[in-house]
Design a protein around this motif. Structure first.
Motif, PDB file in Angstrom:
ATOM      1  N   GLY A  29     -39.310 -77.262 -64.633  1.00 32.66           N
ATOM      2  CA  GLY A  29     -40.209 -76.903 -65.714  1.00 32.66           C
ATOM      3  C   GLY A  29     -41.644 -77.215 -65.374  1.00 32.66           C
ATOM      4  N   ASP A  30     -42.556 -76.478 -66.026  1.00 33.53           N
ATOM      5  CA  ASP A  30     -43.981 -76.704 -65.831  1.00 33.53           C
ATOM      6  C   ASP A  30     -44.352 -76.599 -64.353  1.00 33.53           C
ATOM      7  N   GLN A 106     -34.427 -82.304 -72.879  1.00 36.42           N
ATOM      8  CA  GLN A 106     -35.766 -81.782 -72.653  1.00 36.42           C
ATOM      9  C   GLN A 106     -36.824 -82.797 -73.053  1.00 36.42           C
ATOM     10  N   LYS A 109     -42.162 -79.831 -71.514  1.00 36.17           N
ATOM     11  CA  LYS A 109     -41.738 -78.597 -70.856  1.00 36.17           C
ATOM     12  C   LYS A 109     -40.748 -78.850 -69.721  1.00 36.17           C
ATOM     13  N   ASP A 150     -37.393 -71.363 -64.429  1.00 36.16           N
ATOM     14  CA  ASP A 150     -38.177 -72.270 -63.579  1.00 36.16           C
ATOM     15  C   ASP A 150     -37.634 -72.294 -62.154  1.00 36.16           C
TER      16      ASP A 150
END
Length: 443
Positions: A29-30, A106, A109, A150
């Protein structure tokens, strides 16, 4: 998991525990995709250097969560600033939430998932290089979870596992589409290429490199420049070519047959197989170094029989496509037809279901498709393919051999029809007949 396309493991208590020393934590993520080995019964995750998993990311507090691996797997928020979400709901500080292997939690992000390592015999199970695996139920781009998105955007090599017909090629296309690479997805079916020509097909050749090479040819690897190279049925790759493929992945260079100067290679590798490659390595049938290069992250697509709730929607989709339109109430499945479809084990998975529906539309002659229009080739229950759930070579080979024998019996010895029934190429079937020493049917 947080998206519809990724499925968590069964929720029984025994399935929550991670074998000691075998846990791998994937973080995506991110713009980040990375992995951490998990040791011990519990680990802390955060930005602080004294955390068991220290990750310098602004979304994390210094000591963000505690992940317990045994006796059952849970995640506990340690009073973090940004909080922790499990199945979309925020958990309170000090609260523990149960997790299944393959299910995400989570933080901002970032998506975290504890994935069971790829199965194999002891020579692989003790190594730290074992890659983690995730289950992807729906391989289409529309159903891709944030984690898969991702992953697709990262440069990691991806290994796709699953029985024949589950949608590994669809998932490869999904990964490529979501990667936004400028080049194309180029597919190489390792089982369909003639052994004498496979090197030329993959790496290309120069003019006069061998008898019959009348002109220069660009190989499939070179054609994938700037894009994704998809090695389908990679378990069928001959050992001599495995060595050359390993060098191409490691050096990011290829040399055409008959050439001297190498060509720089800029591709993302995705490989797929219905074999357990870790087991193939231990049996000496696949190179371990190539396995580790391809196995950046493993995605497993479960068989259709394990998710019968998908049969109806898929059948409706195929029915509409066969009739030349989008799925609508005009293409409804009556209860008898749905029961007939859901009652079958679908050894050929989604590919078999599509063929059955298309055949039923033809038999129905333009009218409504009913249960009586569905014809399903008889395969004995013992022949149902389960290559990814077998833990010993003897059991796996015996089941695969029986599947082939049953398919040949059902097709009166016709290898072309048997290959279609099994969802493999005729060349792959002939290779497997030789491998299992099955007596060839008389012509």
């Amino acid at each position: 998991m947080t998206g519809d396309s990724t499925q968590s493991a069964p929720s029984a208590a025994s399935e929550h525990a991670v074998p000691r020393g075998e846990g791998i934590l994937l973080v995506a993520g991110d713009g980040l995709v990375t992995t951490f080995s998990l040791l011990g019964d519990a680990v802390t995750i955060g930005r602080a250097p004294d955390c068991d998993v220290a990750l310098a990311h602004a979304a994390l507090s210094r000591h963000h969560v505690r992940l317990r691996l045994r006796p059952t797997m849970t995640v506990e928020d340690l009073g973090s600033r940004n909080g922790t979400r499990v199945r979309g709901a925020r958990i309170e500080a000090g609260q523990e939430s149960a997790l299944a292997v393959g299910e995400t939690f989570q933080i901002g992000k970032l998506h975290f998932v504890v994935a069971r390592a790829t199965r194999g015999a002891p020579s692989l199970t003790s190594g730290s290089a074992r890659a983690a695996s995730l289950r992807v139920v729906d391989p289409t781009a529309a159903a891709a979870s944030a984690f898969v998105r991702d992953l697709a955007a990262s440069p990691l090599s991806v290994l796709l596992l699953g029985e024949t017909g589950v949608g590994k090629e669809v998932l490869a296309q999904t990964i490529h589409d979501l990667s936004k690479l400028r080049g194309a997805l180029v597919r190489a079916n390792c089982a369909a290429m003639a052994p004498s020509l496979i090197e030329s097909e993959l790496f290309g050749h120069e003019r006069a490199a061998f008898t019959g090479a009348s002109q220069q040819r660009v190989g499939l690897l070179e054609a994938a420049q700037g894009g994704t190279f998809f090695l389908d049925e990679v378990g069928e790759l001959p050992e001599a070519i495995q060595v050359k493929m390993l060098r191409a992945i490691e050096s990011r260079e290829i040399t055409r047959v008959g050439a001297v100067k190498p060509i720089a290679l800029d591709v993302r590798f995705v490989a797929a197989t219905n074999r357990d490659l870790a087991l193939e390595v231990d049996l000496g049938r696949f190179r371990s170094d190539l396995f580790y290069r391809l196995d950046g992250i493993t995605l497993v697509i479960p068989p259709l029989r394990e998710h019968r709730e998908r049969i109806g929607p898929l059948a409706l989709q195929f029915l509409a496509a066969a009739k030349g339109g989008a799925a609508s109430s005009a293409h409804a499945l009556d209860a008898e037809l749905l029961a007939r479809l859901e009652g079958h084990d679908w050894p050929g998975n989604v590919r078999e279901l599509k063929a059955v529906i298309e055949r039923a539309v033809v038999i129905a002659g333009g009218g409504p498709v009913k249960a009586r229009h569905v014809t399903i080739a008889p395969i004995k229950a013992s022949g149902a393919p389960r290559p990814l759930t077998i833990t010993t070579a003897t059991s796996e080979e015996a089941i695969e051999r029986q599947r082939i024998v049953d398919a040949l019996d059902a097709c009166a010895g016709n290898q072309t029809r048997a290959a279609k029934l099994l969802g493999v190429s005729r060349a792959a079937l002939v290779n497997k007949i030789g491998l299992h020493r099955i007596q060839r049917p008389r012509k």
